[in-house]
Design an enzyme around this catalytic site. Structure first.
Site, PDB file in Angstrom:
ATOM      1  CD  GLU A  73      -8.310  67.893  37.419  1.00  0.00           C
ATOM      2  OE1 GLU A  73      -7.996  68.279  38.579  1.00  0.00           O
ATOM      3  OE2 GLU A  73      -7.673  66.454  37.205  1.00  0.00           O
ATOM      4  CG  HIS A  76     -11.410  63.499  40.675  1.00  0.00           C
ATOM      5  ND1 HIS A  76     -10.449  64.211  41.320  1.00  0.00           N
ATOM      6  CD2 HIS A  76     -11.294  62.182  41.726  1.00  0.00           C
ATOM      7  CE1 HIS A  76      -9.762  63.149  42.378  1.00  0.00           C
ATOM      8  NE2 HIS A  76     -10.224  62.661  42.397  1.00  0.00           N
ATOM      9  CG  HIS A 138      -4.411  64.579  45.476  1.00  0.00           C
ATOM     10  ND1 HIS A 138      -5.260  65.201  46.994  1.00  0.00           N
ATOM     11  CD2 HIS A 138      -5.520  64.344  44.854  1.00  0.00           C
ATOM     12  CE1 HIS A 138      -6.618  65.183  45.960  1.00  0.00           C
ATOM     13  NE2 HIS A 138      -6.678  65.047  45.092  1.00  0.00           N
ATOM     14  CG  HIS A 253       5.575  49.441  43.309  1.00  0.00           C
ATOM     15  ND1 HIS A 253       5.312  49.922  44.204  1.00  0.00           N
ATOM     16  CD2 HIS A 253       4.665  49.265  42.123  1.00  0.00           C
ATOM     17  CE1 HIS A 253       3.835  49.293  43.673  1.00  0.00           C
ATOM     18  NE2 HIS A 253       3.587  48.920  42.160  1.00  0.00           N
ATOM     19  CG  HIS A 311      -2.443  47.405  40.460  1.00  0.00           C
ATOM     20  ND1 HIS A 311      -2.239  46.492  41.287  1.00  0.00           N
ATOM     21  CD2 HIS A 311      -1.023  48.349  40.702  1.00  0.00           C
ATOM     22  CE1 HIS A 311      -1.210  46.100  41.658  1.00  0.00           C
ATOM     23  NE2 HIS A 311      -0.334  47.335  41.670  1.00  0.00           N
TER      24      HIS A 311
END
Length: 357
Positions: A73, A76, A138, A253, A311
């Protein structure tokens, strides 16, 4: 201008890393590895908060907090902060080069605003406990940043080929431009659906392909699936989100992939039929094939973490290619190069030279 081009390219590459690594953090269930913001339990690094993290992990071994998750975390966040500083430097330099037609300082300044809002979304992602609407926003903010930086880098490079064959095509060219814009909108909508699928942990709601639970019309709860203002895993009424709702998210999706993929396929074919756009057409079809393959593999292989992160990288790659396509179609001529101008000689020097002649 060379420094500006390098900054734009560096920021673009770093944005790609931030987007993909952010997806990896979420998929690795490390989004709450540090449950406060901007530090980690009030410290600069997880190493400084190691004792607290170990105590929390010992109390709840299966919880979201552990030292490895905390480092994921925070790494990032460090990358995102570095990107923010790079974009600020790009905006400052762009303003200084505002007379250069390749600089586009307004876009660089707009990027600063996007990054500030993106930082707030990153904060709310943690403090509001991974609400799907915030996490999806986000993701879209990160891809917006990538798209704007791609446009800046392409404009700054000046590597736009003359589009004489397109500029004289008239109505067919305008149709191609409109089709490229529409396909881009469909791609963004599909990415939003993908983000909603991922943030609601619905990627494995359907484990067969091409059907879902053996049917092309599976039992689905669309009302609760797309209620935006709610907690993770809950309905708007505070009840657990049903499997039917997760199925609705996943199946939507897939339908979106069929629509957006079809539009991109048609666009790629149209681009490949023109010599001036053959390169972007091939790039689009290759990126599309890669993304479709990754999507199918994620379903059939039960969402392995590397493939799931890939992906997300594929989505970012498609965004870049579509910016490239639209930039090429919207720029019929190469931008003029700005050569340094020779300073005029002072009047006294000119007079002396004239006297010598």
């Amino acid at each position: 201008m060379r420094l500006y081009r390098r900054l734009a390219l560096g920021a673009l590459l770093l944005t790609f890393v931030v987007v993909v690594f952010g997806a990896y953090v979420r998929l690795a269930d490390a989004g709450l590895g540090c449950p406060d913001w901007p530090g980690c339990y009030g410290k600069l690094t997880p190493a400084h908060a190691a004792d607290v993290i170990r105590d929390v992990h010992a109390a709840e071994p299966d919880g979201p907090v552990s030292l490895p998750k905390a480092w994921k975390e925070m790494i990032h966040r460090y990358l995102a902060a570095s990107l923010g500083l790079l974009i600020i430097a790009l905006a400052v330099l762009g303003w200084r080069l505002r007379d250069n037609p390749r600089a586009a300082p307004a876009v660089a300044l707009a990027l600063v605003g996007v990054v500030i809002f993106q930082g707030l979304l990153g904060k709310w992602t943690v403090t509001l406990l991974l609400k799907p609407a915030i996490v999806t926003a986000h993701l879209l903010g990160g891809l917006t940043t990538l798209a704007l930086l791609a446009w800046l880098a392409l404009r700054a490079s000046g590597a736009v080929q003359p589009m004489t064959s397109l500029s004289h095509a008239g109505r067919s060219t305008r149709r191609l431009q409109l089709g490229a814009r529409l396909a881009f909108v469909l791609l963004i909508a599909q990415i939003a659906l993908g983000g909603w699928t991922s943030t609601n942990y619905a990627a494995l709601a359907c484990t067969d392909f091409p059907t879902c639970h053996g049917s092309f019309a599976p039992d689905a709860d669309y009302a609760n699936a797309f209620h935006v203002v709610r907690e993770l895993g809950m309905t708007a009424d505070g009840e657990l989100l049903s499997n039917a709702a997760l199925t609705a998210i996943h199946w939507s999706h897939r339908i979106g992939a069929l629509v957006a993929g079809g539009a991109l396929l048609l666009l790629g074919g149209a681009l490949c039929r023109r010599r001036a756009t053959l390169d972007v057409g091939v790039a689009l079809l290759a990126a599309l094939a890669l993304q479709v393959g990754l999507g199918v593999a994620n379903v059939l292989l039960s969402l392995p973490l590397p493939l799931a992160a890939a992906h997300n990288a594929g989505a970012a790659l498609l965004v870049f290619v579509m910016v490239w396509v639209n930039f090429r179609l919207g720029a019929p001529r190469a931008l003029p190069s700005v050569a340094p101008q020779r300073r005029a000689a002072p009047p006294l020097t000119m007079a002396i030279e004239e006297g010598r002649s």
